[in-house]
Design an enzyme around this catalytic site. Sequence first.
Site, PDB file in Angstrom:
ATOM      1  N   ARG A 143      26.779  15.392   0.475  1.00  0.00           N
ATOM      2  CA  ARG A 143      26.487  15.448   1.905  1.00  0.00           C
ATOM      3  C   ARG A 143      25.036  15.084   2.179  1.00  0.00           C
ATOM      4  O   ARG A 143      24.148  15.432   1.417  1.00  0.00           O
ATOM      5  CB  ARG A 143      26.776  16.847   2.438  1.00  0.00           C
ATOM      6  CG  ARG A 143      28.239  17.130   2.524  1.00  0.00           C
ATOM      7  CD  ARG A 143      28.510  18.583   2.415  1.00  0.00           C
ATOM      8  NE  ARG A 143      27.757  19.367   3.398  1.00  0.00           N
ATOM      9  CZ  ARG A 143      27.785  20.687   3.430  1.00  0.00           C
ATOM     10  NH1 ARG A 143      28.501  21.365   2.551  1.00  0.00           N
ATOM     11  NH2 ARG A 143      27.101  21.347   4.326  1.00  0.00           N
ATOM     12  N   THR A 144      24.813  14.384   3.287  1.00  0.00           N
ATOM     13  CA  THR A 144      23.443  14.125   3.725  1.00  0.00           C
ATOM     14  C   THR A 144      22.934  15.382   4.412  1.00  0.00           C
ATOM     15  O   THR A 144      23.412  15.735   5.478  1.00  0.00           O
ATOM     16  CB  THR A 144      23.397  12.954   4.722  1.00  0.00           C
ATOM     17  OG1 THR A 144      24.107  11.862   4.165  1.00  0.00           O
ATOM     18  CG2 THR A 144      21.980  12.531   4.997  1.00  0.00           C
ATOM     19  N   LEU A 145      21.991  16.061   3.785  1.00  0.00           N
ATOM     20  CA  LEU A 145      21.442  17.271   4.403  1.00  0.00           C
ATOM     21  C   LEU A 145      20.173  16.949   5.179  1.00  0.00           C
ATOM     22  O   LEU A 145      19.793  17.651   6.080  1.00  0.00           O
ATOM     23  CB  LEU A 145      21.157  18.326   3.342  1.00  0.00           C
ATOM     24  CG  LEU A 145      22.412  18.829   2.628  1.00  0.00           C
ATOM     25  CD1 LEU A 145      22.032  19.731   1.471  1.00  0.00           C
ATOM     26  CD2 LEU A 145      23.304  19.589   3.594  1.00  0.00           C
ATOM     27  N   TRP A 186      23.454   9.717   9.289  1.00  0.00           N
ATOM     28  CA  TRP A 186      22.269  10.258   9.966  1.00  0.00           C
ATOM     29  C   TRP A 186      21.604   9.219  10.871  1.00  0.00           C
ATOM     30  O   TRP A 186      20.498   8.764  10.605  1.00  0.00           O
ATOM     31  CB  TRP A 186      21.281  10.781   8.916  1.00  0.00           C
ATOM     32  CG  TRP A 186      20.506  11.949   9.406  1.00  0.00           C
ATOM     33  CD1 TRP A 186      19.458  11.912  10.283  1.00  0.00           C
ATOM     34  CD2 TRP A 186      20.702  13.329   9.078  1.00  0.00           C
ATOM     35  NE1 TRP A 186      19.006  13.188  10.519  1.00  0.00           N
ATOM     36  CE2 TRP A 186      19.738  14.079   9.802  1.00  0.00           C
ATOM     37  CE3 TRP A 186      21.595  14.009   8.249  1.00  0.00           C
ATOM     38  CZ2 TRP A 186      19.638  15.453   9.707  1.00  0.00           C
ATOM     39  CZ3 TRP A 186      21.496  15.382   8.161  1.00  0.00           C
ATOM     40  CH2 TRP A 186      20.530  16.093   8.882  1.00  0.00           C
ATOM     41  N   ASN A 217      29.578  15.647   6.738  1.00  0.00           N
ATOM     42  CA  ASN A 217      28.885  14.640   5.957  1.00  0.00           C
ATOM     43  C   ASN A 217      28.442  13.516   6.903  1.00  0.00           C
ATOM     44  O   ASN A 217      28.968  12.415   6.868  1.00  0.00           O
ATOM     45  CB  ASN A 217      29.836  14.101   4.874  1.00  0.00           C
ATOM     46  CG  ASN A 217      29.160  13.108   3.959  1.00  0.00           C
ATOM     47  OD1 ASN A 217      29.843  12.376   3.256  1.00  0.00           O
ATOM     48  ND2 ASN A 217      27.850  13.057   3.954  1.00  0.00           N
TER      49      ASN A 217
END
Lengths: 223, 245
Positions: B22-24, B129, B126
């Site tokens: 996942r893009t955190l 962004w 996910n």
Amino acid sequence: MPKEQANWSPYDNNGGSCVAVAGADYCVIAADTRMSTGYNILTRDYSKICKLADKCVMASSGFQADVKALQKHLAARHLIYQHQHNKQMSCPAMAQLLSNTLYYKRFFPYYSFNVLGGLDNEGKGCVFTYDAVGSYEKVGYSSQGSGSTLIMPFLDNQLKSPSPLLLPAQDAVTPLAEAEAIDLVKTVFASASERDIYTGDKLEIVVINADGIRREYMDLRKD
Amino acid sequence: MQFTASKQPENCLLGPESDSQRTLYPYVTGTSVVALKYKDGILMAADMGGSYGSTLRYKSVERMKPIGKHSLLGASGEISDFQEILKYLDELILYDNMWDDGNSLGPKEVHNYLTRVMYNRRNKFNPLWNSLVLGGVKKGEKYLGTVSMIGVNFEDNHVATGFGNHLARPILRQEWHENLSFEDGVKLLEKCMRVLLYRDRSAINKLQIAKITEEGMTISQPYSLKTYWEFSAFENPTQGAVGSW
């Protein structure tokens, strides 16, 4: 590298207020057209009102992306209903469907606050009010969204709905005439937009009666 | 509401595999995109910076790309996610083209597709962004819309992402009108980009302006804006800010 965002959230609150008032032979559903995030106004002309069936309209505030997904889901379900039953869904049926749809996502909810308004099978006005996870109630009038804390007590004071505890059960529809109800709705939004920063720009009013559906607009504060 | 990435896979909603991908938070990011409708179509502006946190890592990132015949996509946020989105769109346009029926996807269709992709990814926890801006013209119809990383989307006469929402849109709201000429549109966008350049620390003075009309689209060569830094407040910035040392 330092984390720039504290924590990602799948939700946002895009604000907005919704009101619905039911009368003996009409229903008025209204919402403002402002869409915000935090202190930003994203757009001043976004409709929160969605026609779900011939005699059934939903106004929703909360998280816009969830609201849009919910509207598309209900539109698809209504299309299937029309193919299977060869008629438009009634407002009370749509009310139950909306509740079930919201509860289906009980553990990852649609962050949407809805009021559903329309005419029932006898042509009488009806309003259904919801929370985000699907509990709902049939009422004579209701308000949801960011300005509901300002609007609801005002409607209570003006409309004095009979207690639901009374026996035999009293009818919940308001005693107002259609024009009076529209005036009341205009007044509550003009008032709410004075104090609620998420309510303003423009008011969209949908009136449903025996003649069909009619739309009206009124300007609200833009600041 | 808070959703933290759980360290224990057994307590995790999504399982260990998807959890680790996942893009955190974003790595290389682009800053604001500003766009508006004008008389004959859409104008869009974006600078060419790619920031690695607060480091200006890249200075020639093209953040506006043509999509099919009628649309133009601008992106702020994670650059790699933008490139992934471009891959999705290439495939979408290709498969649509293979029908060979003379139909083509317009800006409205592409925007709607992006809306569903962004919302679908947020549902999987996910996200891509980005904040995306989609402009285009098809059959005389001008279109300008935007999508955020959680799927919030709308159309308007002018849009901006990120800092542009704070600094550019107030200017656009004051000065925009339906009959803007090309020259006035560019002037207005440059005014917005100049304010962003002065006030947004990740904005850089190398930008492109893209135009899309019924006739087609052009993305300008990179260029710079005239700036003026000789204000007395800029000469000695610490004057008047008395510190104890």
